[in-house]
Design a protein around this motif. Structure first.
Motif, PDB file in Angstrom:
ATOM      1  N   SER A 114       0.821  -1.206   0.000  1.00 43.16           N
ATOM      2  CA  SER A 114       0.000   0.000   0.000  1.00 43.16           C
ATOM      3  C   SER A 114       0.855   1.254   0.000  1.00 43.16           C
ATOM      4  CB  SER A 114      -0.903   0.005   1.236  1.00 43.16           C
ATOM      5  OG  SER A 114      -0.121   0.049   2.420  1.00 43.16           O
ATOM      6  N   MET A 115       2.161   1.101   0.282  1.00 43.82           N
ATOM      7  CA  MET A 115       3.033   2.270   0.358  1.00 43.82           C
ATOM      8  C   MET A 115       3.538   2.713  -1.008  1.00 43.82           C
ATOM      9  SD  MET A 115       2.803   2.874   3.500  1.00 43.82           S
ATOM     10  CE  MET A 115       4.010   4.191   3.634  1.00 43.82           C
ATOM     11  N   TRP A 116       3.262   1.938  -2.041  1.00 48.65           N
ATOM     12  CA  TRP A 116       3.789   2.273  -3.368  1.00 48.65           C
ATOM     13  C   TRP A 116       3.388   3.671  -3.793  1.00 48.65           C
ATOM     14  CZ3 TRP A 116       1.509   3.458  -8.100  1.00 48.65           C
ATOM     15  CH2 TRP A 116       2.366   3.468  -9.199  1.00 48.65           C
ATOM     16  N   VAL A 117       2.114   4.035  -3.595  1.00 50.56           N
ATOM     17  CA  VAL A 117       1.656   5.353  -4.051  1.00 50.56           C
ATOM     18  C   VAL A 117       2.289   6.473  -3.236  1.00 50.56           C
ATOM     19  CG1 VAL A 117      -0.528   4.554  -5.006  1.00 50.56           C
ATOM     20  CG2 VAL A 117      -0.414   5.208  -2.600  1.00 50.56           C
ATOM     21  N   LEU A 118       2.676   6.169  -2.000  1.00 54.39           N
ATOM     22  CA  LEU A 118       3.276   7.195  -1.152  1.00 54.39           C
ATOM     23  C   LEU A 118       4.769   7.364  -1.413  1.00 54.39           C
ATOM     24  CD1 LEU A 118       1.600   6.300   2.269  1.00 54.39           C
ATOM     25  CD2 LEU A 118       0.850   7.996   0.602  1.00 54.39           C
ATOM     26  N   GLU A 119       5.412   6.295  -1.852  1.00 58.71           N
ATOM     27  CA  GLU A 119       6.873   6.297  -1.946  1.00 58.71           C
ATOM     28  C   GLU A 119       7.409   6.476  -3.362  1.00 58.71           C
ATOM     29  OE1 GLU A 119       7.785   2.561  -0.178  1.00 58.71           O
ATOM     30  OE2 GLU A 119       7.556   3.296   1.889  1.00 58.71           O
ATOM     31  N   VAL A 178     -12.061  15.513 -13.533  1.00 57.62           N
ATOM     32  CA  VAL A 178     -12.124  14.925 -12.197  1.00 57.62           C
ATOM     33  C   VAL A 178     -11.358  15.855 -11.263  1.00 57.62           C
ATOM     34  CG1 VAL A 178     -11.525  13.001 -10.698  1.00 57.62           C
ATOM     35  CG2 VAL A 178     -12.308  12.560 -13.034  1.00 57.62           C
ATOM     36  N   LEU A 179     -12.075  16.450 -10.343  1.00 60.01           N
ATOM     37  CA  LEU A 179     -11.475  17.302  -9.308  1.00 60.01           C
ATOM     38  C   LEU A 179     -11.101  16.381  -8.153  1.00 60.01           C
ATOM     39  CD1 LEU A 179     -12.958  20.659  -8.029  1.00 60.01           C
ATOM     40  CD2 LEU A 179     -12.177  18.910  -6.441  1.00 60.01           C
ATOM     41  N   PHE A 180      -9.798  16.206  -7.917  1.00 61.96           N
ATOM     42  CA  PHE A 180      -9.368  15.222  -6.920  1.00 61.96           C
ATOM     43  C   PHE A 180      -8.811  15.904  -5.678  1.00 61.96           C
ATOM     44  CE2 PHE A 180      -6.684  12.137  -4.797  1.00 61.96           C
ATOM     45  CZ  PHE A 180      -7.551  11.057  -4.735  1.00 61.96           C
ATOM     46  N   VAL A 181      -9.212  15.363  -4.500  1.00 59.66           N
ATOM     47  CA  VAL A 181      -8.728  15.882  -3.221  1.00 59.66           C
ATOM     48  C   VAL A 181      -8.003  14.753  -2.476  1.00 59.66           C
ATOM     49  CG1 VAL A 181      -9.304  17.228  -1.194  1.00 59.66           C
ATOM     50  CG2 VAL A 181     -10.845  17.278  -3.168  1.00 59.66           C
ATOM     51  N   HIS A 182      -6.729  14.938  -2.240  1.00 60.57           N
ATOM     52  CA  HIS A 182      -5.925  13.889  -1.592  1.00 60.57           C
ATOM     53  C   HIS A 182      -6.234  13.798  -0.103  1.00 60.57           C
ATOM     54  CE1 HIS A 182      -3.024  16.269   0.792  1.00 60.57           C
ATOM     55  NE2 HIS A 182      -3.113  17.172  -0.170  1.00 60.57           N
ATOM     56  N   GLY A 183      -5.864  12.652   0.491  1.00 58.76           N
ATOM     57  CA  GLY A 183      -6.064  12.425   1.909  1.00 58.76           C
ATOM     58  C   GLY A 183      -4.797  12.600   2.720  1.00 58.76           C
ATOM     59  N   GLY A 184      -4.785  11.941   3.892  1.00 62.09           N
ATOM     60  CA  GLY A 184      -3.664  12.065   4.814  1.00 62.09           C
ATOM     61  C   GLY A 184      -4.093  12.610   6.161  1.00 62.09           C
ATOM     62  N   ALA A 194      -1.115  11.452  -5.082  1.00 61.02           N
ATOM     63  CA  ALA A 194      -2.299  11.408  -5.944  1.00 61.02           C
ATOM     64  C   ALA A 194      -1.948  11.481  -7.423  1.00 61.02           C
ATOM     65  CB  ALA A 194      -3.253  12.545  -5.583  1.00 61.02           C
ATOM     66  N   GLY A 195      -0.698  11.791  -7.718  1.00 61.64           N
ATOM     67  CA  GLY A 195      -0.313  11.957  -9.114  1.00 61.64           C
ATOM     68  C   GLY A 195      -0.454  10.702  -9.948  1.00 61.64           C
ATOM     69  N   HIS A 196      -0.280   9.536  -9.332  1.00 63.24           N
ATOM     70  CA  HIS A 196      -0.372   8.283 -10.074  1.00 63.24           C
ATOM     71  C   HIS A 196      -1.800   8.043 -10.571  1.00 63.24           C
ATOM     72  CE1 HIS A 196       3.677   7.264  -8.813  1.00 63.24           C
ATOM     73  NE2 HIS A 196       3.333   7.560  -7.567  1.00 63.24           N
ATOM     74  N   LEU A 197      -2.770   8.215  -9.701  1.00 60.81           N
ATOM     75  CA  LEU A 197      -4.153   7.974 -10.134  1.00 60.81           C
ATOM     76  C   LEU A 197      -4.623   9.066 -11.086  1.00 60.81           C
ATOM     77  CD1 LEU A 197      -6.624   9.810  -8.606  1.00 60.81           C
ATOM     78  CD2 LEU A 197      -5.707   8.623  -6.639  1.00 60.81           C
ATOM     79  N   CYS A 198      -4.163  10.301 -10.858  1.00 64.39           N
ATOM     80  CA  CYS A 198      -4.548  11.384 -11.769  1.00 64.39           C
ATOM     81  C   CYS A 198      -4.001  11.139 -13.175  1.00 64.39           C
ATOM     82  CB  CYS A 198      -4.065  12.724 -11.231  1.00 64.39           C
ATOM     83  SG  CYS A 198      -4.959  13.313  -9.773  1.00 64.39           S
ATOM     84  N   ALA A 199      -2.763  10.676 -13.262  1.00 64.97           N
ATOM     85  CA  ALA A 199      -2.169  10.376 -14.567  1.00 64.97           C
ATOM     86  C   ALA A 199      -2.929   9.251 -15.259  1.00 64.97           C
ATOM     87  CB  ALA A 199      -0.702  10.006 -14.394  1.00 64.97           C
ATOM     88  N   ASP A 200      -3.361   8.255 -14.490  1.00 64.88           N
ATOM     89  CA  ASP A 200      -4.123   7.150 -15.071  1.00 64.88           C
ATOM     90  C   ASP A 200      -5.469   7.647 -15.613  1.00 64.88           C
ATOM     91  OD1 ASP A 200      -4.370   3.943 -15.091  1.00 64.88           O
ATOM     92  OD2 ASP A 200      -6.307   4.811 -14.566  1.00 64.88           O
ATOM     93  N   VAL A 256     -18.019  18.042 -14.387  1.00 65.39           N
ATOM     94  CA  VAL A 256     -17.001  17.990 -13.338  1.00 65.39           C
ATOM     95  C   VAL A 256     -17.469  17.048 -12.230  1.00 65.39           C
ATOM     96  CG1 VAL A 256     -15.623  19.289 -11.671  1.00 65.39           C
ATOM     97  CG2 VAL A 256     -16.315  20.371 -13.827  1.00 65.39           C
ATOM     98  N   VAL A 257     -16.659  16.043 -11.945  1.00 64.61           N
ATOM     99  CA  VAL A 257     -16.916  15.106 -10.855  1.00 64.61           C
ATOM    100  C   VAL A 257     -15.851  15.319  -9.790  1.00 64.61           C
ATOM    101  CG1 VAL A 257     -16.890  12.667 -10.190  1.00 64.61           C
ATOM    102  CG2 VAL A 257     -18.036  13.375 -12.298  1.00 64.61           C
ATOM    103  N   ALA A 258     -16.265  15.441  -8.538  1.00 60.27           N
ATOM    104  CA  ALA A 258     -15.307  15.530  -7.433  1.00 60.27           C
ATOM    105  C   ALA A 258     -15.023  14.121  -6.916  1.00 60.27           C
ATOM    106  CB  ALA A 258     -15.848  16.404  -6.317  1.00 60.27           C
ATOM    107  N   MET A 259     -13.788  13.887  -6.533  1.00 62.23           N
ATOM    108  CA  MET A 259     -13.414  12.599  -5.956  1.00 62.23           C
ATOM    109  C   MET A 259     -12.317  12.838  -4.926  1.00 62.23           C
ATOM    110  SD  MET A 259     -12.381   8.963  -7.754  1.00 62.23           S
ATOM    111  CE  MET A 259     -10.872   9.479  -8.582  1.00 62.23           C
ATOM    112  N   GLY A 260     -12.401  12.130  -3.797  1.00 59.80           N
ATOM    113  CA  GLY A 260     -11.374  12.276  -2.784  1.00 59.80           C
ATOM    114  C   GLY A 260     -11.214  11.006  -1.988  1.00 59.80           C
ATOM    115  N   HIS A 261     -10.038  10.880  -1.345  1.00 63.42           N
ATOM    116  CA  HIS A 261      -9.690   9.673  -0.601  1.00 63.42           C
ATOM    117  C   HIS A 261      -9.480   9.996   0.866  1.00 63.42           C
ATOM    118  CE1 HIS A 261      -6.420   6.766   0.818  1.00 63.42           C
ATOM    119  NE2 HIS A 261      -7.459   5.982   0.589  1.00 63.42           N
ATOM    120  N   SER A 262     -10.116   9.237   1.749  1.00 64.28           N
ATOM    121  CA  SER A 262      -9.922   9.359   3.188  1.00 64.28           C
ATOM    122  C   SER A 262     -10.345  10.757   3.656  1.00 64.28           C
ATOM    123  CB  SER A 262      -8.462   9.032   3.524  1.00 64.28           C
ATOM    124  OG  SER A 262      -8.292   8.784   4.893  1.00 64.28           O
TER     125      SER A 262
END
Length: 268
Positions: A3-8, A42-48, A59-65, A116-122
């Motif tokens: 799960s740390m791949w996206v963070l590291e 897609v308007l994305f809001v990161h977590g943490g 969040a850059g990995h999912l945004c690029a996808d 425009v769709v908003a999406m966010g994690h955590s």
């Protein structure tokens, strides 16, 4: 899968970084598909957990996808707990400003404001859902803004959708109370304007995606929000992902990721 791949792992570079304020954290990252557009967004809001140590880089990995799949992405950075102006109300004011800045920027960038769709994690799921809920605020309430950005829908990825519940569950070792500057009993007026659960029904399409094995934000947070929405005849849909934890939902390499993409497409 770690799960740390996206963070590291360093994120793919954005096409542009756009400031919406003067603070160092007040910017968005834009990624655009090829072609003139106008492109769905897609308007994305990161977590943490709203904390300073977690920025939008992961969040850059999912945004690029998503951009490869035809969506422009507008990834929000904002002041967080531990930074000057972070927490209530500054964090919420920032995401509101970053979202509304899209209305000014979209025409020259080839972005489709009607899609425009908003999406966010955590914690970002909280903030994305709050962006979808803030039109419910009245002029006499804090954080009210006239004519906010209109969204087609919102996708919550393991979102902290009920701040009072999050405080009661002691999520993030008490971070909800730190973020809000007190408990629901101490500052009820803050929770009334900042918690999406307090602003239901939202009256726009919502998809709640949550792993059944999430030990960071438990599934019951989304289940409770969903149950209240259904009771209020709100267009809300719950997607429990069996066996998934907290980070698979933002990892574009995971088997759960296609379900996230599908949710965004259903809201187009």
């Amino acid at each position: 899968m770690s799960s740390m791949w996206v963070l590291e792992t360093p994120q793919p570079k954005p096409d542009a970084r756009i400031a919406y304020g003067e603070a160092p954290q007040q910017f968005t990252e834009l990624r655009k598909p090829k072609g003139k557009g106008p492109h769905p967004v897609v308007l994305f809001v990161h977590g943490g957990f709203w904390r300073a140590e977690y920025g939008l880089e992961h969040a850059g990995h999912l945004c690029a996808d998503l951009t490869k799949r035809g969506f422009a992405t507008w990834s929000l950075e904002y002041r967080r707990v531990g930074q000057d102006g972070g927490g209530f109300p500054g964090t919420l004011e920032d995401v509101a400003s970053a979202a509304d800045h899209l209305m000014d920027a979209a025409p020259s960038l080839g972005l489709d404001l009607s899609n425009v769709v908003a999406m966010g994690h955590s914690a970002g799921g909280h903030l994305a859902m709050w962006l979808a809920a803030r039109h419910r605020l009245t002029p006499k309430q804090a954080l009210y803004r006239d004519a906010p950005l209109k969204l087609r829908g919102v996708v919550s990825l393991a979102g902290v959708l009920d701040l009072a519940q999050g405080a009661a569950l002691d999520l993030g070792k008490g971070i909800v109370k730190t973020f809000m500057g007190g408990t629901p009993e101490q500052v009820p007026e803050r929770y009334a304007v900042a918690s999406p659960a307090a602003l239901q029904p939202l009256k726009l399409p919502q998809v709640l995606i949550h792993g059944t094995e999430d030990d960071t934000v438990p599934l019951k947070v989304s289940e409770g929000f969903h149950a209240r929405g259904v009771q209020q005849k709100d267009p809300v849909h719950l997607v429990p992902l069996k066996g998934a934890g907290h980070f698979e939902l933002i990892d574009p390499r995971s088997k759960e990721w296609p379900r996230v993409v599908q949710a965004v497409r259903t809201l187009r």
